[in-house]
Write a protein that holds these residues in place. Structure first.
Motif, PDB file in Angstrom:
ATOM      1  N   PRO A  87     -51.536  -6.050  15.651  1.00  0.00           N
ATOM      2  CA  PRO A  87     -50.678  -7.168  15.069  1.00  0.00           C
ATOM      3  C   PRO A  87     -49.912  -7.708  16.119  1.00  0.00           C
ATOM      4  CG  PRO A  87     -49.814  -4.953  14.505  1.00  0.00           C
ATOM      5  CD  PRO A  87     -51.212  -4.543  15.140  1.00  0.00           C
ATOM      6  N   VAL A  88     -49.648  -9.083  16.214  1.00  0.00           N
ATOM      7  CA  VAL A  88     -48.795  -9.745  17.035  1.00  0.00           C
ATOM      8  C   VAL A  88     -47.798 -10.697  16.260  1.00  0.00           C
ATOM      9  CG1 VAL A  88     -48.911 -11.419  18.964  1.00  0.00           C
ATOM     10  CG2 VAL A  88     -50.625  -9.657  18.851  1.00  0.00           C
ATOM     11  N   ASP A 138     -40.616 -15.274  36.117  1.00  0.00           N
ATOM     12  CA  ASP A 138     -40.035 -16.483  35.510  1.00  0.00           C
ATOM     13  C   ASP A 138     -40.475 -16.804  34.451  1.00  0.00           C
ATOM     14  OD1 ASP A 138     -38.292 -16.525  37.929  1.00  0.00           O
ATOM     15  OD2 ASP A 138     -40.027 -17.602  39.134  1.00  0.00           O
ATOM     16  N   LEU A 139     -41.332 -16.334  33.699  1.00  0.00           N
ATOM     17  CA  LEU A 139     -41.974 -16.778  32.523  1.00  0.00           C
ATOM     18  C   LEU A 139     -41.134 -16.088  31.303  1.00  0.00           C
ATOM     19  CD1 LEU A 139     -45.614 -16.362  33.459  1.00  0.00           C
ATOM     20  CD2 LEU A 139     -44.581 -18.435  33.564  1.00  0.00           C
ATOM     21  N   GLU A 140     -41.445 -16.836  30.159  1.00  0.00           N
ATOM     22  CA  GLU A 140     -40.503 -16.684  28.908  1.00  0.00           C
ATOM     23  C   GLU A 140     -41.583 -15.658  28.069  1.00  0.00           C
ATOM     24  OE1 GLU A 140     -38.614 -18.457  24.884  1.00  0.00           O
ATOM     25  OE2 GLU A 140     -39.487 -19.719  26.411  1.00  0.00           O
ATOM     26  N   VAL A 141     -41.304 -14.705  27.535  1.00  0.00           N
ATOM     27  CA  VAL A 141     -42.099 -13.878  26.532  1.00  0.00           C
ATOM     28  C   VAL A 141     -41.916 -14.536  25.318  1.00  0.00           C
ATOM     29  CG1 VAL A 141     -42.423 -11.487  25.281  1.00  0.00           C
ATOM     30  CG2 VAL A 141     -41.674 -11.921  27.742  1.00  0.00           C
ATOM     31  N   THR A 142     -43.083 -15.092  24.477  1.00  0.00           N
ATOM     32  CA  THR A 142     -43.219 -15.560  23.311  1.00  0.00           C
ATOM     33  C   THR A 142     -43.810 -14.888  22.328  1.00  0.00           C
ATOM     34  OG1 THR A 142     -45.045 -16.651  23.961  1.00  0.00           O
ATOM     35  CG2 THR A 142     -43.200 -17.963  24.506  1.00  0.00           C
ATOM     36  N   THR A 175     -41.347 -18.410  15.445  1.00  0.00           N
ATOM     37  CA  THR A 175     -41.870 -18.512  13.962  1.00  0.00           C
ATOM     38  C   THR A 175     -41.668 -17.356  13.097  1.00  0.00           C
ATOM     39  OG1 THR A 175     -44.311 -18.121  14.084  1.00  0.00           O
ATOM     40  CG2 THR A 175     -43.548 -20.359  14.660  1.00  0.00           C
ATOM     41  N   ASP A 176     -41.823 -16.028  13.706  1.00  0.00           N
ATOM     42  CA  ASP A 176     -41.770 -14.759  13.248  1.00  0.00           C
ATOM     43  C   ASP A 176     -43.031 -14.568  12.295  1.00  0.00           C
ATOM     44  OD1 ASP A 176     -40.286 -12.589  13.292  1.00  0.00           O
ATOM     45  OD2 ASP A 176     -39.481 -12.840  11.202  1.00  0.00           O
ATOM     46  N   GLN A 177     -44.197 -15.272  12.562  1.00  0.00           N
ATOM     47  CA  GLN A 177     -45.432 -15.040  11.945  1.00  0.00           C
ATOM     48  C   GLN A 177     -46.129 -13.948  12.648  1.00  0.00           C
ATOM     49  OE1 GLN A 177     -48.092 -18.545  12.419  1.00  0.00           O
ATOM     50  NE2 GLN A 177     -49.528 -17.768  10.843  1.00  0.00           N
ATOM     51  N   VAL A 178     -46.788 -13.401  12.119  1.00  0.00           N
ATOM     52  CA  VAL A 178     -47.376 -11.997  12.663  1.00  0.00           C
ATOM     53  C   VAL A 178     -49.196 -12.345  12.299  1.00  0.00           C
ATOM     54  CG1 VAL A 178     -48.222  -9.637  12.411  1.00  0.00           C
ATOM     55  CG2 VAL A 178     -45.833 -10.309  11.971  1.00  0.00           C
ATOM     56  N   VAL A 179     -49.882 -12.365  13.415  1.00  0.00           N
ATOM     57  CA  VAL A 179     -51.279 -12.728  13.271  1.00  0.00           C
ATOM     58  C   VAL A 179     -52.212 -11.268  13.921  1.00  0.00           C
ATOM     59  CG1 VAL A 179     -51.033 -14.972  13.713  1.00  0.00           C
ATOM     60  CG2 VAL A 179     -51.393 -13.575  15.875  1.00  0.00           C
ATOM     61  N   MET A 180     -53.238 -11.060  13.232  1.00  0.00           N
ATOM     62  CA  MET A 180     -54.037  -9.882  13.742  1.00  0.00           C
ATOM     63  C   MET A 180     -55.072 -10.339  14.901  1.00  0.00           C
ATOM     64  SD  MET A 180     -52.915  -7.531  11.896  1.00  0.00           S
ATOM     65  CE  MET A 180     -53.797  -6.247  12.158  1.00  0.00           C
TER      66      MET A 180
END
Length: 355
Positions: free
Chosen positions: A269-270, A294-298, A275-280
């Motif tokens: 699960p991610v 320098d990148l953003e964790v999304t 969006t707070d959406q979880v996908v498998m």
């Protein structure tokens, strides 16, 4: 009497049944997937590893080569509670040792508790515990496989045609074939290039995006690929999957680390932080991004908060740690390829150079 043995780095030796003969060694890992064994066994990310299936019966819908992700089996050996004859015959033809009739629950829980570990395997009439231990003694750690990219990458460039709406330079560090086909299905001509391709060759394709594939081993060993990403940072959009995310992160000053036992299966699960959406998702990796630079964790893994998605609006970067092409697995994240090609379709960019 047993005709196969599996020796673990913790000192134990398991008796088993030989299903495909041979002797080998590798890093013992497991997958929780209960379908997609053909895709898993032909995934280059399993190079130099011994793949244990946690699902007890492997082979219950046969073996069909149209499901393969590459042109050969990549794990050094395969372990299951039970392999069907179809799978055993396939692995025998491929020259890949395979064993079953052992307690795979014990193997999986051992890896979960102690981490991925070295193992030695012998299978066949002459198999002995001593021979398995001999194989174990020769096993290297994944970080020591400095040239692993050469083992899994294409030798020569080739193109998967998709209509020519976009040109994608896809650096093959051990690519699953479905990544190229997913991009081609969306109108891109995908130019698959060796993992150590030079910047001048990439520039000749004048690509709309530079895409780094999945693959095996320690991302720190892919120095030339990291330097390639650095060269084109700010020049064209950048994308990556799995090992590709790790390489891109390192190019942006980030750091990677080896995980205890990794993420391998079709049920990870991610959560998207916006969006707070979880996908498998489908995953297969033993390293992760510890610091995105320098990148953003999304996106993050729900189970352990490791980075699953990185982005940069400034540099047009989008990466995923999991496999959006979903072969095998859920289709929740196929939209990633549309995101990549949306970046590629930006008409404001200029011609690519290797400067």
């Amino acid at each position: 009497m047993a005709d196969a043995y599996v020796a673990l780095a913790d000192g134990r030796v398991f008796e088993a049944r030989a299903r495909a003969p041979g002797r080998t060694r590798g890093e013992l890992v497991f997958t929780t997937a209960y379908t997609g064994y053909e895709e898993s066994l032909t995934d280059p990310s399993y190079e130099e590893q011994v793949l244990t299936f946690s699902y007890p019966l492997i082979g219950n819908y046969g073996v069909r080569d149209e499901r393969f992700e590459s042109d050969r089996v990549h794990p050094n050996a395969a372990i299951a509670r039970e392999f069907t004859d179809d799978v055993a015959e396939w692995l025998t033809e491929e020259g890949i040792p395979a064993v079953d009739h052992l307690d795979t629950r014990d193997l999986v829980t051992t890896v979960r508790e102690e981490g991925a570990m070295a193992c030695g395997i012998v299978a066949g009439p002459e198999a002995t515990p001593e021979a398995a231990r001999e194989e174990l003694s020769e096993c290297k750690g994944m970080s020591e496989h400095l040239d692993i990219g050469k083992q899994v990458s294409t030798d020569e460039p080739y193109t998967v045609e998709g209509g020519g709406e976009y040109d994608v330079a896809l650096v093959d560090c051990g690519m699953k074939g479905s990544i190229a086909s997913s991009l081609a299905e969306r109108g891109a001509d995908v130019h698959v290039l060796p993992y150590d391709v030079d910047a001048e060759t990439v520039a000749e394709y004048d690509p709309d995006v530079l895409f780094v594939s999945n693959g095996p081993g320690d991302p720190a060993n892919f120095e030339s690929t990291t330097e390639l990403v650095e060269t084109f940072t700010g020049e064209i959009p950048l994308a990556g999957i799995c090992l590709g995310q790790q390489i891109v992160a390192r190019a942006f000053g980030g750091e990677t680390e080896k995980m205890a036992f990794g993420h391998r299966g079709v049920n990870q699960p991610v959560r998207d932080l916006d969006t707070d959406q979880v996908v498998m998702t489908t995953q297969n990796h033993g390293y992760s991004v510890a610091d995105p630079g320098d990148l953003e964790v999304t996106q993050v893994n729900v189970n352990d908060d490791t980075a699953e998605g990185l982005e940069s609006d400034e540099y047009d970067v989008v990466t995923r740690q999991y496999h959006p092409e979903a072969n095998p697995g859920p289709h929740d994240s196929l939209g990633f390829f549309d995101e990549v090609l949306a970046l590629a379709g930006d008409d404001s960019r200029t011609a690519v150079t290797a400067d």
